[in-house]
Design an enzyme around this catalytic site. Structure first.
Site, PDB file in Angstrom:
ATOM      1  N   GLU A 184       1.513  -6.141   1.928  1.00 49.33           N
ATOM      2  CA  GLU A 184       3.055  -6.526   1.666  1.00 49.33           C
ATOM      3  C   GLU A 184       3.181  -8.051   1.854  1.00 49.33           C
ATOM      4  O   GLU A 184       4.000  -8.563   2.565  1.00 49.33           O
ATOM      5  CB  GLU A 184       3.950  -5.913   2.585  1.00 49.33           C
ATOM      6  CG  GLU A 184       4.107  -4.261   2.392  1.00 49.33           C
ATOM      7  CD  GLU A 184       5.051  -3.721   3.241  1.00 49.33           C
ATOM      8  OE1 GLU A 184       5.767  -4.082   3.959  1.00 49.33           O
ATOM      9  OE2 GLU A 184       5.292  -2.385   2.935  1.00 49.33           O
ATOM     10  N   GLU A 368       1.835   3.502   1.527  1.00 55.12           N
ATOM     11  CA  GLU A 368       3.052   3.891   2.421  1.00 55.12           C
ATOM     12  C   GLU A 368       4.125   4.628   1.872  1.00 55.12           C
ATOM     13  O   GLU A 368       4.642   3.907   0.751  1.00 55.12           O
ATOM     14  CB  GLU A 368       3.467   2.597   3.238  1.00 55.12           C
ATOM     15  CG  GLU A 368       2.463   1.889   4.201  1.00 55.12           C
ATOM     16  CD  GLU A 368       3.181   0.743   4.740  1.00 55.12           C
ATOM     17  OE1 GLU A 368       4.403   0.582   4.947  1.00 55.12           O
ATOM     18  OE2 GLU A 368       2.258  -0.236   5.223  1.00 55.12           O
TER      19      GLU A 368
HETATM   20  C1  FCB Z   1       6.513  -1.535   5.915  1.00 57.72           C
HETATM   21  C2  FCB Z   1       5.448  -1.914   6.751  1.00 57.72           C
HETATM   22  C3  FCB Z   1       4.760  -0.843   7.689  1.00 57.72           C
HETATM   23  C4  FCB Z   1       6.046  -0.270   8.442  1.00 57.72           C
HETATM   24  C5  FCB Z   1       7.066   0.278   7.438  1.00 57.72           C
HETATM   25  C6  FCB Z   1       8.142   1.072   7.827  1.00 57.72           C
HETATM   26  O1  FCB Z   1       7.094  -2.498   5.568  1.00 57.72           O
HETATM   27  O2  FCB Z   1       4.044  -2.232   6.199  1.00 57.72           O
HETATM   28  O3  FCB Z   1       4.177  -1.716   8.652  1.00 57.72           O
HETATM   29  O4  FCB Z   1       6.703  -1.067   9.279  1.00 57.72           O
HETATM   30  O5  FCB Z   1       7.318  -0.804   6.528  1.00 57.72           O
END
Ligand code: FCB
Length: 462
Positions: A184, A368
């Site tokens: 990210e 994620e």
């Molecule tokens: C993302 C992050 C991860 C976690 C999630 C909820 O932005 O990559 O580490 O904190 O959000």
């Protein structure tokens, strides 16, 4: 049915059962869970680990909710063997973890054997249990000594990152199925340098655009190194993407939504996939053009084996009356413990949109997706039906995108276990496994139990 308040973790589905034709039932589709070093490891002073920007930042009063820090976290640095067994018990196909840069390399670029051995042992055990290993090199814990030299504002940090990638891929070659350079970059650049919500906590949009350029340059420099040192593994990067919807049909609000997505998605994906920095960004941020040297965009645009996508929510926006956008939060929608709107359609829309916009879009892993809820252990059980419902709906969105032609190879739930949720500390619980921070006891939530069951059944059939 839903109101603005976060939902009760009990409201929602009680099953995890993707339809018969779901991509999830395919033998070659990877279902896994994800974590990151600073969020779970703890042991910040052990075995030669140096300070990171998150140690510094979380020590500043007011930066992290309740004054929480990553000092102990889930104590994974000590409990890693049991944690791998826990993962194996979930029957997942893969696990995404990150390496703490300040644990493995010192200020002079020399390896720290003890830190490196920790990851070697961890990866060996994961693979011995049959899991695919997805390793992120930079999930935000920059060594403090590099911050002291300017952090990502200093072009040299990109070259230090490439050195770190070189060391890791020589040391860990053959143990990693997929390397991810950065997690990210939007968060590192924007939250770290523009609004100051994350380390290092600076607040200048010009810093953010320069930091982004150096982050992506570091990525681009690392790609050929990773390929050369570890030819059997895949190389990618992870972007968090945002769905921006317009509050009305008015051209001004439509433009606002367009700009929202431009600064969330195109800011990162255009340099990577088109070797261009979108010019319209600087209508939003006049005068914030970064310094880009000749050849940089060719380095950044090196071909990728896969693109990791992190998706959580949408943002509804309207025009700010000038050149930008402001949020227009909808009422009466379902939200999570973070206050984030549950909006699975956004995942589908974005994936299909990227597929159309970028002819060279690499295969996608959802690296994620998940939600926080206020989970409690009651009589030994954690009922997290809202999470099950969230996962079921997002996986249906993924199926829809796959049917529309997007090449999606896997899905990692954020997160394996509750952990240090950055500026929100330990209060927000994203795990499918509950962590009692007093005792470090792990308890499978209902979601984890049902996913483990689903995977056991799927594996029997295949
Ligand atoms: C993302 C992050 C991860 C976690 C999630 C909820 O932005 O990559 O580490 O904190 O959000």
């Amino acid at each position: 049915m839903f109101n603005d308040a976060p939902q009760s973790p009990n409201a929602g589905d009680q099953t995890f059962s993707p339809p018969a034709d779901s991509i999830l039932r395919r033998k070659d589709f990877l279902l896994g869970t994800a974590t990151a070093s600073y969020q779970i490891e703890g042991a910040i002073h052990e075995d030669g680990r140096l300070a990171s920007i998150w140690d510094t930042f979380s020590a500043i009063p007011g930066k992290v909710l309740n004054g929480d820090t990553g000092e102990v976290a889930c104590d994974h640095y000590h409990l890693w063997e049991a944690d791998v067994d826990l993962l194996a018990g979930l029957n997942v196909d893969g696990y995404r973890l990150s390496i703490a840069w300040p644990r493995v390399m010192d200020e002079k670029g020399q390896p720290n054997r003890k830190g490196i051995d920790f990851y070697k042992n961890l990866l060996d055990r994961l693979r011995a249990k049959g899991m695919k290993t997805f390793v992120t090199l930079y999930h935000w814990d920059l060594p403090q000594y590099l911050e002291d030299r300017g952090g990502w504002l200093n072009r040299d940090t990109a070259f230090r990152f490439a050195e770190y990638a070189d060391l890791m891929s020589r040391e860990l070659a053959g143990k990693v199925d997929a390397w991810m350079t950065l997690n990210e970059p939007w968060c590192s650049a924007y939250l770290g340098y523009a609004n100051g919500h994350h380390a290092p906590g600076l607040t200048n949009i010009r810093y953010a655009t320069q930091a982004m350029h150096h982050l992506l340059l570091g990525h681009g420099l690392a790609v050929p190194i990773l390929r050369k040192n570890d030819p059997a593994s895949q190389v990618g990067i992870v972007a968090n993407v945002g769905r921006g919807t317009a509050d009305s049909d008015s051209p001004a609000d439509q433009r606002a939504a367009y700009l929202f997505e431009l600064q969330h998605n195109n800011w990162i994906l255009d340099p990577l996939l088109k070797k261009q920095i979108p010019k319209e960004l600087f209508e939003l941020w006049p005068g914030a053009e970064p310094l880009v040297l000749e050849g940089d965009l060719d380095i950044i645009g090196a071909p990728l084996d896969f693109l990791g996508i992190n998706y959580y929510f949408r943002t509804n926006v309207k025009s700010d009356g000038a050149h930008g956008f402001v949020e227009a939060p909808p009422e009466g929608v379902e939200r999570t413990q973070m206050g984030w709107e549950v909006y699975p359609q956004g995942l589908q829309d974005l994936l299909i949109g990227f597929h159309k916009t970028y002819p060279n879009l690499p295969p996608i892993y959802i690296t994620e997706n998940g939600m926080a809820s206020d989970d409690e252990v009651i009589d030994g059980e954690v009922v997290d039906n809202q999470r099950l419902s969230f996962l079921n709906r997002h996986l249906a969105a993924l199926d829809a995108a796959a049917k529309a032609g997007v090449d999606i190879r896997g899905y990692f739930i954020w997160s394996l276990m509750d952990n240090f949720e950055w500026a929100f500390g330990y209060e927000r619980r994203f795990g499918i496994v509950h962590v009692d921070y007093q005792t470090q006891k792990r308890t499978l939530k209902r979601s984890a139990q049902l996913i483990a069951q689903f995977l056991a059944d799927r594996n029997k059939q295949s």
